[in-house]
Enzyme design. Structure first.
Site, PDB file in Angstrom:
ATOM      1  N   HIS A  12      14.235  38.285 -34.402  1.00 15.58           N
ATOM      2  CA  HIS A  12      13.780  38.979 -33.199  1.00 15.58           C
ATOM      3  C   HIS A  12      12.774  38.149 -32.400  1.00 15.58           C
ATOM      4  CE1 HIS A  12       9.804  39.713 -34.952  1.00 15.58           C
ATOM      5  NE2 HIS A  12      10.437  40.004 -36.084  1.00 15.58           N
ATOM      6  N   GLU A  85      13.339  44.487 -41.977  1.00 14.41           N
ATOM      7  CA  GLU A  85      12.418  43.524 -42.580  1.00 14.41           C
ATOM      8  C   GLU A  85      11.991  44.005 -43.963  1.00 14.41           C
ATOM      9  OE1 GLU A  85      11.361  40.744 -43.336  1.00 14.41           O
ATOM     10  OE2 GLU A  85      10.169  40.061 -41.630  1.00 14.41           O
TER      11      GLU A  85
END
Length: 205
Positions: A12, A85
């Site tokens: 990201h 994550e």
């Protein structure tokens, strides 16, 4: 269904917490202005690629990065929670120094057992790797090719690479930068790691 020839693993874009050194984990931290710009630059860089499938972590910083790519390519982004994550539990929102100060015993355990230490209210790296690897297989079975983009997080990408390519030297020392591209290509019945954490779209600034 077109066979998959190439997969891009994408981290990201930048967040304010990246700049602060705060561990984000699964918290819904969004992109900052630079992160949105990085995502648009990456999307423009990929605009001519035959990417027909985009799958992203559902956490905002990843999803918004993926959506920037999807908007340029006219591809709808799919989400998969397994691409999230590392769930860092009680460590989330803190810097490394703050973690060591507030949770010294937990920090020691975390450092001593790289793969199997389970962070309170979180998970272990082994847990993270297993879910990322399961997501990888699901995506490859269901995706439309010839190219696929998977948008995730630095820790998740690293753990997946450890599983897919155990013999890559120095993998743990490589910095997986924001919006970097890690390219995996099919060679017969196996996969080849063609490039790690490249940021060609950011080098022209």
């Amino acid at each position: 269904m077109t066979s998959i020839e190439r997969v891009f693993l994408i981290r990201h874009g930048q967040t304010d917490w990246n700049l602060d050194g705060r561990w984000q984990g699964v918290l819904p931290v969004g992109l900052n202005n630079e992160g949105h710009l990085q995502a648009r630059e990456l999307a423009n860089y990929l605009s001519a690629r035959p990417i027909k499938t985009i799958v992203s972590s559902d956490i905002p910083r990843a999803f918004d990065t993926a959506k920037a790519i999807g908007d340029v390519l006219s591809v709808t982004v799919q989400t998969d929670e397994r691409l999230r994550e590392f769930n860092l539990g009680i460590f989330q929102g803190l810097t490394r120094d703050q973690i060591a100060e507030r949770y010294p015993q937990e920090w020691q355990g975390f450092r001593a057992d790289y793969w199997n230490y389970v962070v309170q209210q979180g998970e272990s790296r082994r847990d993270l790797q297993n879910r990322a690897y399961a997501a990888w297989h699901s995506i490859l079975q269901e995706a439309i090719g010839p190219e696929v983009a998977i948008v995730s997080h630095g820790g998740t990408i690293r753990m997946l690479l450890f599983r897919l390519f155990e013999d890559v030297p120095g993998l743990n020392e490589i910095h997986i930068e924001n919006t970097s591209l890690t390219t995996i290509e099919r060679q017969g019945d196996s996969w080849h790691l063609a490039e790690i954490a490249a940021v060609p779209h950011l080098l022209t600034r």
